[in-house]
Design a protein around this motif. Structure first.
Motif, short mmCIF file in Angstrom:
data_model
loop_
_atom_site.label_atom_id
_atom_site.label_comp_id
_atom_site.label_asym_id
_atom_site.label_seq_id
_atom_site.Cartn_x
_atom_site.Cartn_y
_atom_site.Cartn_z
N ALA A 38 -12.04 -64.31 -6.63
CA ALA A 38 -12.30 -63.81 -7.98
C ALA A 38 -13.71 -64.14 -8.47
O ALA A 38 -14.19 -63.55 -9.44
CB ALA A 38 -11.28 -64.36 -8.97
N ALA A 39 -14.40 -65.08 -7.80
CA ALA A 39 -15.75 -65.48 -8.20
C ALA A 39 -16.82 -64.75 -7.40
O ALA A 39 -17.98 -65.17 -7.37
CB ALA A 39 -15.91 -66.99 -8.03
N GLU A 40 -16.45 -63.64 -6.78
CA GLU A 40 -17.40 -62.85 -5.99
C GLU A 40 -18.62 -62.48 -6.83
O GLU A 40 -18.51 -61.96 -7.93
CB GLU A 40 -16.71 -61.58 -5.48
CG GLU A 40 -17.57 -60.73 -4.58
CD GLU A 40 -17.81 -61.37 -3.23
OE1 GLU A 40 -18.91 -61.18 -2.69
OE2 GLU A 40 -16.91 -62.07 -2.73
N GLY A 41 -19.81 -62.77 -6.30
CA GLY A 41 -21.06 -62.43 -6.98
C GLY A 41 -21.47 -63.39 -8.08
O GLY A 41 -22.48 -63.18 -8.74
N MET A 42 -20.70 -64.44 -8.31
CA MET A 42 -21.01 -65.42 -9.35
C MET A 42 -21.58 -66.69 -8.73
O MET A 42 -21.39 -66.95 -7.55
CB MET A 42 -19.75 -65.78 -10.15
CG MET A 42 -19.19 -64.66 -10.97
SD MET A 42 -17.87 -65.31 -12.01
CE MET A 42 -16.72 -63.95 -11.96
N THR A 43 -22.26 -67.46 -9.55
CA THR A 43 -22.82 -68.74 -9.13
C THR A 43 -21.87 -69.85 -9.56
O THR A 43 -21.49 -69.94 -10.73
CB THR A 43 -24.20 -68.97 -9.77
OG1 THR A 43 -25.06 -67.90 -9.36
CG2 THR A 43 -24.80 -70.30 -9.36
N TYR A 44 -21.51 -70.70 -8.61
CA TYR A 44 -20.63 -71.84 -8.91
C TYR A 44 -21.43 -72.98 -9.50
O TYR A 44 -22.59 -73.20 -9.18
CB TYR A 44 -19.95 -72.33 -7.63
CG TYR A 44 -18.55 -71.81 -7.45
CD1 TYR A 44 -17.46 -72.46 -8.02
CD2 TYR A 44 -18.31 -70.68 -6.68
CE1 TYR A 44 -16.18 -71.99 -7.84
CE2 TYR A 44 -17.02 -70.21 -6.49
CZ TYR A 44 -15.96 -70.87 -7.08
OH TYR A 44 -14.69 -70.40 -6.89
N PHE A 45 -20.76 -73.76 -10.35
CA PHE A 45 -21.31 -75.00 -10.85
C PHE A 45 -20.17 -75.99 -11.05
O PHE A 45 -19.00 -75.61 -11.10
CB PHE A 45 -22.12 -74.81 -12.14
CG PHE A 45 -21.34 -74.27 -13.31
CD1 PHE A 45 -20.83 -75.13 -14.28
CD2 PHE A 45 -21.14 -72.91 -13.47
CE1 PHE A 45 -20.12 -74.64 -15.36
CE2 PHE A 45 -20.44 -72.40 -14.55
CZ PHE A 45 -19.93 -73.27 -15.51
N SER A 46 -20.53 -77.25 -11.12
CA SER A 46 -19.54 -78.30 -11.35
C SER A 46 -19.98 -79.15 -12.52
O SER A 46 -21.16 -79.18 -12.89
CB SER A 46 -19.35 -79.17 -10.11
OG SER A 46 -20.51 -79.94 -9.88
N VAL A 103 -13.26 -83.73 -12.23
CA VAL A 103 -14.34 -82.87 -11.75
C VAL A 103 -13.86 -81.43 -11.87
O VAL A 103 -12.80 -81.08 -11.35
CB VAL A 103 -14.70 -83.20 -10.29
CG1 VAL A 103 -15.82 -82.29 -9.81
CG2 VAL A 103 -15.09 -84.65 -10.14
N LEU A 104 -14.64 -80.61 -12.55
CA LEU A 104 -14.27 -79.23 -12.79
C LEU A 104 -15.27 -78.31 -12.10
O LEU A 104 -16.49 -78.52 -12.19
CB LEU A 104 -14.28 -78.94 -14.29
CG LEU A 104 -13.82 -77.58 -14.74
CD1 LEU A 104 -12.33 -77.40 -14.47
CD2 LEU A 104 -14.10 -77.37 -16.21
N PHE A 105 -14.76 -77.30 -11.40
CA PHE A 105 -15.59 -76.27 -10.77
C PHE A 105 -15.39 -74.97 -11.53
O PHE A 105 -14.26 -74.57 -11.82
CB PHE A 105 -15.24 -76.08 -9.29
CG PHE A 105 -15.78 -77.19 -8.44
CD1 PHE A 105 -17.05 -77.09 -7.87
CD2 PHE A 105 -15.03 -78.33 -8.21
CE1 PHE A 105 -17.55 -78.12 -7.10
CE2 PHE A 105 -15.53 -79.36 -7.43
CZ PHE A 105 -16.79 -79.26 -6.87
N ALA A 106 -16.50 -74.32 -11.85
CA ALA A 106 -16.47 -73.05 -12.58
C ALA A 106 -17.56 -72.15 -12.01
O ALA A 106 -18.40 -72.59 -11.23
CB ALA A 106 -16.70 -73.30 -14.07
N ALA A 107 -17.54 -70.89 -12.43
CA ALA A 107 -18.55 -69.93 -11.95
C ALA A 107 -18.84 -68.92 -13.04
O ALA A 107 -18.02 -68.68 -13.93
CB ALA A 107 -18.04 -69.23 -10.68
N GLY A 108 -20.02 -68.33 -12.93
CA GLY A 108 -20.43 -67.29 -13.86
C GLY A 108 -21.69 -66.63 -13.37
O GLY A 108 -22.30 -67.08 -12.39
N PRO A 109 -22.10 -65.56 -14.07
CA PRO A 109 -23.36 -64.91 -13.69
C PRO A 109 -24.52 -65.90 -13.82
O PRO A 109 -24.61 -66.63 -14.81
CB PRO A 109 -23.49 -63.78 -14.71
CG PRO A 109 -22.13 -63.59 -15.28
CD PRO A 109 -21.44 -64.90 -15.18
#
Length: 175
Positions: A38-46, A103-109
Motif C-alpha cells: 500500500a506504500a508503493e511510490g511513497m517514502t518511508y520514515f520512522s 517505534v512507528l513506521f509510516a510513509a507519505g509522498p
C-alpha cells in the motif's frame, strides 16, 4: 494558546508526577520487515515515542494503534501507518528511573515530509491522558538525547512558524 512541542522536546504530565514523553528520531528509514504494498511510490520514515518515569512509583503504560496519529504536509493529510513493522508499548510497567520506547513506521509522498505532526494520547494506569502534538519534519534535526538544543535557530524557527500558523487559524475562526 496551546503550542505544540517540537520533535525532540519532552512533555511532562501534571496528572502523573514524574512521567514525561517525547517524539524523537524522525528519520527517513525503510522498515525492517519490508515495504507494505500500500506504500508503493511513497517514502518511508520512522519515529520514536519514549516514555520516561522520573517519579517515585511505577506507571502502567499503553500505546498502540489508535493512540498515535501522524499527519504530513502543509494541509495535514494522514500518513500511511505501517502497523506490521511498528513496535508498540502494550501494558508495560515503567518503574522509576526507567524508559520505554515505541517505534512507528509510516510513509507519505516525499514532498510532504518536510511537515510532520504527531499526536499521542497515552493510557497510563487505565486512565487516558490529554492528547499532545509534536511538530517537525524530515531534514530538521531534533536535539538528540534531551540536552541543550543544538539546533536552536531551526527549532525556534519551526516552533515560531507553527505558533503563527495556529494563531492565524484561530483568528480566522473567530472572524
Amino acid at each position: 494558546m496551546y503550542e505544540p512541542n517540537v520533535v525532540g522536546d519532552w512533555q511532562e504530565y501534571d496528572e502523573h508526577s514524574g512521567l514525561r514523553v517525547r517524539v524523537h528520531r524522525l528519520l527517513a528509514q525503510e522498515p525492517p520487515r519490508g515495504r507494505d504494498d500500500a506504500a508503493e511510490g511513497m517514502t518511508y520514515f520512522s519515529l520514536r515515542v519514549t516514555v520516561e518515569n522520573r517519579g517515585t512509583r511505577r506507571f502502567g503504560i499503553h500505546i498502540e494503534d489508535g493512540q498515535m496519529d501522524v499527519r504530513i504536509g502543509p494541509d495535514g493529510e494522514s500518513a500511511f501507518l505501517d502497523w506490521r513493522n511498528s513496535q508498540f508499548i502494550e501494558g508495560y510497567d515503567v518503574y522509576p528511573l526507567r524508559r520505554v520506547t515505541a517505534v512507528l513506521f509510516a510513509a507519505g509522498p516525499e514532498a510532504a515530509l518536510s511537515h510532520v505532526d504527531v499526536q499521542i494520547q497515552l493510557r497510563v494506569d487505565e486512565e487516558w491522558t490529554d492528547r499532545r502534538v509534536w511538530a517537525g519534519g524530515l531534514g530538521l534535526p531534533d536535539d538528540g538525547e534531551g540536552g541543550a538544543p543544538s539546533t536552536g535557530a531551526v527549532r525556534e524557527g519551526l516552533a515560531c512558524q507553527v505558533s503563527n500558523f495556529l494563531r492565524d487559524q484561530a483568528e480566522e475562526g473567530t472572524s
